[in-house]
Design a protein around this motif. Structure first.
Motif, PDB file in Angstrom:
ATOM      1  N   GLN A  24      29.167 -42.130  -7.623  1.00 25.66           N
ATOM      2  CA  GLN A  24      28.378 -41.066  -8.244  1.00 25.66           C
ATOM      3  C   GLN A  24      28.018 -40.071  -7.144  1.00 25.66           C
ATOM      4  N   CYS A  25      28.495 -38.848  -7.274  1.00 26.40           N
ATOM      5  CA  CYS A  25      28.174 -37.811  -6.299  1.00 26.40           C
ATOM      6  C   CYS A  25      28.460 -36.454  -6.937  1.00 26.40           C
ATOM      7  N   GLU A  26      27.411 -35.672  -7.099  1.00 21.20           N
ATOM      8  CA  GLU A  26      27.564 -34.353  -7.719  1.00 21.20           C
ATOM      9  C   GLU A  26      26.765 -33.329  -6.924  1.00 21.20           C
ATOM     10  N   ARG A  27      27.120 -33.176  -5.668  1.00 19.42           N
ATOM     11  CA  ARG A  27      26.444 -32.218  -4.796  1.00 19.42           C
ATOM     12  C   ARG A  27      27.426 -31.793  -3.711  1.00 19.42           C
ATOM     13  N   CYS A  72      30.493 -33.998  -1.342  1.00 19.59           N
ATOM     14  CA  CYS A  72      31.134 -35.112  -2.065  1.00 19.59           C
ATOM     15  C   CYS A  72      32.623 -35.228  -1.765  1.00 19.59           C
ATOM     16  N   TRP A  79      27.731 -41.754  -0.761  1.00 25.41           N
ATOM     17  CA  TRP A  79      27.890 -41.744  -2.204  1.00 25.41           C
ATOM     18  C   TRP A  79      27.160 -42.935  -2.811  1.00 25.41           C
ATOM     19  N   LYS A 114      36.974 -38.192 -11.031  1.00 27.74           N
ATOM     20  CA  LYS A 114      36.940 -37.388  -9.796  1.00 27.74           C
ATOM     21  C   LYS A 114      37.378 -35.993 -10.216  1.00 27.74           C
ATOM     22  N   SER A 152      33.007 -33.576  -7.780  1.00 27.67           N
ATOM     23  CA  SER A 152      32.122 -34.332  -8.651  1.00 27.67           C
ATOM     24  C   SER A 152      32.752 -35.692  -8.900  1.00 27.67           C
ATOM     25  N   ARG A 153      31.965 -36.735  -8.720  1.00 26.88           N
ATOM     26  CA  ARG A 153      32.427 -38.102  -8.970  1.00 26.88           C
ATOM     27  C   ARG A 153      31.378 -38.775  -9.849  1.00 26.88           C
ATOM     28  N   LYS A 154      31.828 -39.378 -10.945  1.00 26.70           N
ATOM     29  CA  LYS A 154      30.868 -40.005 -11.854  1.00 26.70           C
ATOM     30  C   LYS A 154      31.569 -40.865 -12.887  1.00 26.70           C
TER      31      LYS A 154
END
Length: 129
Positions: A24-27, A30, A37, A56, A70-72
């Motif tokens: 999870q990384c949205e900044r 990333c 992360w 991704k 963005s990773r989620k």
């Protein structure tokens, strides 16, 4: 041999019972710094037509023209291709995957069950003898 089969089945069932884990990384940042992360567990889905996958996404920001990452965890219809949201800018990459922590920078995917099976197959004969 029966003990080995039973152990392998237990590992397989344990793997299936666990929820999918994604980065999870949205900044900004990333695209690298994997150590920063967060890992998130995808929630259970009530709708059986949906499945959880790791995403991704890379897009070129409309305002800054910088590539943003963005990773989620996302939910999508089974057997369908995920459609990334292009509201923030021009889409560069939109990749989904369905194994734990597969939305990292590198594409090294392996199955815990397969690796466990190989490991047990090599070591268990020593313990069963």
């Amino acid at each position: 041999m029966a003990k080995l089969v039973l152990l392998f089945v237990c590992v397989a069932v344990f793997q299936l019972a666990n929820a999918l884990q994604c980065y999870q990384c949205e900044r900004e940042g990333c695209e690298k710094e994997m150590k920063d992360w967060q890992k998130s567990q995808c929630g259970k889905l009530a709708d059986t037509k949906l499945t959880n996958v790791c995403l991704k996404q890379v897009y070129k920001d409309k305002t800054t023209q910088k590539e943003m990452f963005s990773r989620k965890c996302v939910s999508m219809e089974k057997d369908m291709k995920y459609k990334c949201d292009n509201a923030n800018g021009e889409q560069v990459v939109c990749e989904t995957c369905d194994s734990d922590l597969c939305n990292s920078a590198t594409k090294i995917n392996f199955s815990l069950v397969a690796v466990s099976g190989i490991f047990l197959a090599l070591l268990m004969p020593k313990f069963l003898a």
